[in-house]
Design a protein around this motif. Structure first.
Motif, PDB file in Angstrom:
ATOM      1  N   MET A   1    -100.118  30.387 -18.445  1.00 16.03           N
ATOM      2  CA  MET A   1     -98.985  31.033 -17.619  1.00 16.03           C
ATOM      3  C   MET A   1     -98.498  30.592 -16.495  1.00 16.03           C
ATOM      4  SD  MET A   1     -97.145  33.899 -18.572  1.00 16.03           S
ATOM      5  CE  MET A   1     -98.197  34.853 -19.644  1.00 16.03           C
ATOM      6  N   LEU A   2     -97.225  30.198 -16.509  1.00 19.56           N
ATOM      7  CA  LEU A   2     -96.755  29.515 -15.109  1.00 19.56           C
ATOM      8  C   LEU A   2     -96.550  30.609 -14.239  1.00 19.56           C
ATOM      9  CD1 LEU A   2     -94.910  26.402 -14.674  1.00 19.56           C
ATOM     10  CD2 LEU A   2     -93.965  28.446 -13.403  1.00 19.56           C
ATOM     11  N   ASN A   3     -96.819  30.493 -12.822  1.00 24.08           N
ATOM     12  CA  ASN A   3     -96.373  31.586 -11.930  1.00 24.08           C
ATOM     13  C   ASN A   3     -95.869  30.985 -10.885  1.00 24.08           C
ATOM     14  OD1 ASN A   3     -97.352  34.382 -11.126  1.00 24.08           O
ATOM     15  ND2 ASN A   3     -97.480  33.039  -9.162  1.00 24.08           N
ATOM     16  N   ILE A   4     -94.628  31.718 -10.331  1.00 19.96           N
ATOM     17  CA  ILE A   4     -93.726  31.291  -9.317  1.00 19.96           C
ATOM     18  C   ILE A   4     -93.638  32.371  -8.227  1.00 19.96           C
ATOM     19  CG2 ILE A   4     -91.345  30.266  -8.786  1.00 19.96           C
ATOM     20  CD1 ILE A   4     -90.948  29.378 -11.419  1.00 19.96           C
ATOM     21  N   THR A   5     -93.720  32.066  -7.088  1.00 18.64           N
ATOM     22  CA  THR A   5     -93.908  32.810  -5.958  1.00 18.64           C
ATOM     23  C   THR A   5     -93.218  32.463  -4.878  1.00 18.64           C
ATOM     24  OG1 THR A   5     -96.121  33.587  -6.413  1.00 18.64           O
ATOM     25  CG2 THR A   5     -95.459  34.395  -4.328  1.00 18.64           C
ATOM     26  N   TYR A   6     -92.204  33.246  -4.134  1.00 18.88           N
ATOM     27  CA  TYR A   6     -91.354  32.969  -3.294  1.00 18.88           C
ATOM     28  C   TYR A   6     -91.755  33.111  -1.771  1.00 18.88           C
ATOM     29  CZ  TYR A   6     -86.584  32.734  -1.097  1.00 18.88           C
ATOM     30  OH  TYR A   6     -85.749  32.490  -0.261  1.00 18.88           O
ATOM     31  N   TYR A   7     -91.757  32.244  -0.749  1.00 18.57           N
ATOM     32  CA  TYR A   7     -92.066  32.651   0.555  1.00 18.57           C
ATOM     33  C   TYR A   7     -90.671  32.654   1.260  1.00 18.57           C
ATOM     34  CZ  TYR A   7     -96.551  32.439  -1.322  1.00 18.57           C
ATOM     35  OH  TYR A   7     -97.998  33.006  -1.630  1.00 18.57           O
ATOM     36  N   GLY A   8     -89.468  32.570   1.015  1.00 15.79           N
ATOM     37  CA  GLY A   8     -88.440  32.854   1.818  1.00 15.79           C
ATOM     38  C   GLY A   8     -88.052  31.357   2.068  1.00 15.79           C
ATOM     39  N   GLY A   9     -86.782  31.189   2.579  1.00 13.66           N
ATOM     40  CA  GLY A   9     -85.956  29.936   2.601  1.00 13.66           C
ATOM     41  C   GLY A   9     -86.028  29.322   1.174  1.00 13.66           C
ATOM     42  N   SER A  10     -86.289  28.067   1.315  1.00 13.41           N
ATOM     43  CA  SER A  10     -86.534  27.455  -0.087  1.00 13.41           C
ATOM     44  C   SER A  10     -87.901  26.799  -0.607  1.00 13.41           C
ATOM     45  CB  SER A  10     -85.677  25.892   0.104  1.00 13.41           C
ATOM     46  OG  SER A  10     -86.115  25.226   1.158  1.00 13.41           O
ATOM     47  N   CYS A  11     -88.837  27.816  -0.032  1.00 13.40           N
ATOM     48  CA  CYS A  11     -90.158  27.590  -0.524  1.00 13.40           C
ATOM     49  C   CYS A  11     -90.539  28.402  -1.469  1.00 13.40           C
ATOM     50  CB  CYS A  11     -90.967  27.863   0.996  1.00 13.40           C
ATOM     51  SG  CYS A  11     -92.782  27.504   0.875  1.00 13.40           S
ATOM     52  N   PHE A  12     -91.239  27.872  -2.532  1.00 12.91           N
ATOM     53  CA  PHE A  12     -91.903  28.240  -3.494  1.00 12.91           C
ATOM     54  C   PHE A  12     -93.177  27.689  -3.839  1.00 12.91           C
ATOM     55  CE2 PHE A  12     -87.487  28.876  -4.388  1.00 12.91           C
ATOM     56  CZ  PHE A  12     -87.438  30.156  -4.895  1.00 12.91           C
ATOM     57  N   ARG A  13     -94.184  28.639  -4.113  1.00  8.52           N
ATOM     58  CA  ARG A  13     -95.506  28.060  -4.740  1.00  8.52           C
ATOM     59  C   ARG A  13     -95.515  28.239  -6.312  1.00  8.52           C
ATOM     60  NH1 ARG A  13    -101.103  30.094  -4.820  1.00  8.52           N
ATOM     61  NH2 ARG A  13    -102.532  28.207  -4.662  1.00  8.52           N
ATOM     62  N   ILE A  14     -95.820  27.388  -6.889  1.00  9.21           N
ATOM     63  CA  ILE A  14     -95.796  27.144  -8.328  1.00  9.21           C
ATOM     64  C   ILE A  14     -97.185  26.782  -8.946  1.00  9.21           C
ATOM     65  CG2 ILE A  14     -94.531  26.173 -10.210  1.00  9.21           C
ATOM     66  CD1 ILE A  14     -92.447  25.163  -8.298  1.00  9.21           C
ATOM     67  N   THR A  15     -97.793  27.740  -9.642  1.00  5.73           N
ATOM     68  CA  THR A  15     -99.095  27.410  -9.981  1.00  5.73           C
ATOM     69  C   THR A  15     -99.287  27.610 -11.693  1.00  5.73           C
ATOM     70  OG1 THR A  15     -99.898  29.902  -9.492  1.00  5.73           O
ATOM     71  CG2 THR A  15    -100.365  27.861  -7.880  1.00  5.73           C
ATOM     72  N   GLU A  16    -100.204  26.969 -12.216  1.00  3.19           N
ATOM     73  CA  GLU A  16    -100.597  27.366 -13.795  1.00  3.19           C
ATOM     74  C   GLU A  16    -101.984  26.831 -13.803  1.00  3.19           C
ATOM     75  OE1 GLU A  16     -98.829  27.044 -18.194  1.00  3.19           O
ATOM     76  OE2 GLU A  16     -98.080  25.274 -16.583  1.00  3.19           O
ATOM     77  N   ARG A  17    -102.960  27.570 -14.258  1.00  2.00           N
ATOM     78  CA  ARG A  17    -104.233  27.196 -14.669  1.00  2.00           C
ATOM     79  C   ARG A  17    -104.351  25.941 -15.086  1.00  2.00           C
ATOM     80  NH1 ARG A  17    -108.873  30.371 -14.371  1.00  2.00           N
ATOM     81  NH2 ARG A  17    -107.597  32.450 -14.493  1.00  2.00           N
ATOM     82  N   GLY A  18    -105.306  25.133 -14.582  1.00  2.00           N
ATOM     83  CA  GLY A  18    -105.726  23.845 -15.164  1.00  2.00           C
ATOM     84  C   GLY A  18    -104.582  22.511 -14.546  1.00  2.00           C
ATOM     85  N   HIS A  19    -103.435  22.794 -13.947  1.00  2.00           N
ATOM     86  CA  HIS A  19    -102.415  22.010 -13.682  1.00  2.00           C
ATOM     87  C   HIS A  19    -102.424  22.126 -12.107  1.00  2.00           C
ATOM     88  CE1 HIS A  19    -101.067  21.325 -17.668  1.00  2.00           C
ATOM     89  NE2 HIS A  19    -101.068  22.863 -17.860  1.00  2.00           N
ATOM     90  N   THR A  20    -101.643  20.826 -11.714  1.00  2.00           N
ATOM     91  CA  THR A  20    -101.436  20.549 -10.209  1.00  2.00           C
ATOM     92  C   THR A  20    -100.587  21.811  -9.590  1.00  2.00           C
ATOM     93  OG1 THR A  20    -101.360  18.348 -10.437  1.00  2.00           O
ATOM     94  CG2 THR A  20    -100.111  19.077  -8.496  1.00  2.00           C
ATOM     95  N   SER A  21    -100.931  22.449  -8.443  1.00  2.00           N
ATOM     96  CA  SER A  21    -100.328  23.415  -7.890  1.00  2.00           C
ATOM     97  C   SER A  21     -99.162  22.887  -6.771  1.00  2.00           C
ATOM     98  CB  SER A  21    -101.074  24.458  -6.941  1.00  2.00           C
ATOM     99  OG  SER A  21    -101.914  23.495  -6.109  1.00  2.00           O
ATOM    100  N   VAL A  22     -98.210  23.232  -6.769  1.00  2.00           N
ATOM    101  CA  VAL A  22     -96.933  22.763  -5.937  1.00  2.00           C
ATOM    102  C   VAL A  22     -96.373  23.932  -5.076  1.00  2.00           C
ATOM    103  CG1 VAL A  22     -94.562  21.704  -6.225  1.00  2.00           C
ATOM    104  CG2 VAL A  22     -96.113  21.535  -8.196  1.00  2.00           C
TER     105      VAL A  22
END
Length: 216
Positions: A1-22
């Motif tokens: 399951m891919l998860n996208i969280t917003y931190y304001g501006g153009s900043c997002f944290r993108i995570t998925e179990r077992g994959h590179t976090s961005v």
């Protein structure tokens, strides 16, 4: 399951179990947003690239700041140059959009600090886009132009974000105009967007993410 969280501006944290976090575009101190103390394997920088943006990012192994093709772990990352020369200030406005392709066939497109409408032929460079992070409130970006770009790309999810050149206080009004141009009704903010290749809607959906200020 891919998860996208917003931190304001153009900043997002993108995570998925077992994959590179961005982490995209961690903002500078003094941007009227809380200092980010986040974990990420990969940081992408679209329009500014300063050491201060990276100072509090933990576990960072890779940083991408320019156009090109990259393999980071199991991710394939493409940086698209979308710069514009501003005649008024006689300087180039730097911006790189990033395509993130996951091995599970999910693709994300982050447009950074877009300073002029890109040629709609950009859609021809893309296969299916599942999450499209779109800057709202740019000086030379009309709501109708943004709507045309969405129609050309036909993403699964559209995630508005505040353009780097727009003050925080002006974002709600700019977002309201964009939603009106898209014919969207009142939308509730979400803490994050979670989806998988097997749980995608059939039509494009606009998702409003709340600017998370937690330090994790």
């Amino acid at each position: 399951m891919l998860n996208i969280t917003y931190y304001g501006g153009s900043c997002f944290r993108i995570t998925e179990r077992g994959h590179t976090s961005v982490l995209t575009d961690p903002h500078l101190p003094g941007d009227q947003l809380a200092a980010l103390q986040l974990k990420a394997d990969l940081v992408t920088l679209s329009h500014t690239a300063e050491a201060r943006q990276l100072a509090h990012i933990r576990d960072r192994q890779y940083t991408i700041t320019g156009a090109g093709e990259y393999e980071v772990g199991e991710l394939f990352v493409t940086g698209l140059p979308l710069h514009r020369y501003d005649e008024d200030s006689a300087r180039a406005l730097h911006n790189v959009a990033y395509i993130l392709e996951y091995p599970n066939s999910l693709t994300l497109l982050h447009l950074g600090a877009l300073n002029a409408p890109p040629d709609l032929s950009i859609a021809e460079q893309l296969d299916e886009v599942h999450a499209f992070m779109l800057p709202i409130g740019g000086e030379r970006l009309s709501d109708d132009q943004m709507a045309d770009l969405i129609s050309a790309i036909e993403p699964t999810f559209v995630i508005p974000m505040r353009h780097a050149g727009l003050p925080v206080a002006d974002y709600p009004k700019a977002l309201e105009g964009f939603l009106k141009a898209m014919g969207a009704g009142e939308l509730a903010e979400q803490d994050s967007l979670r989806f998988s290749a097997s749980s995608l809607p059939d039509t494009t959906q606009i998702v409003l993410l709340r600017a998370n200020q937690s330090k994790t």
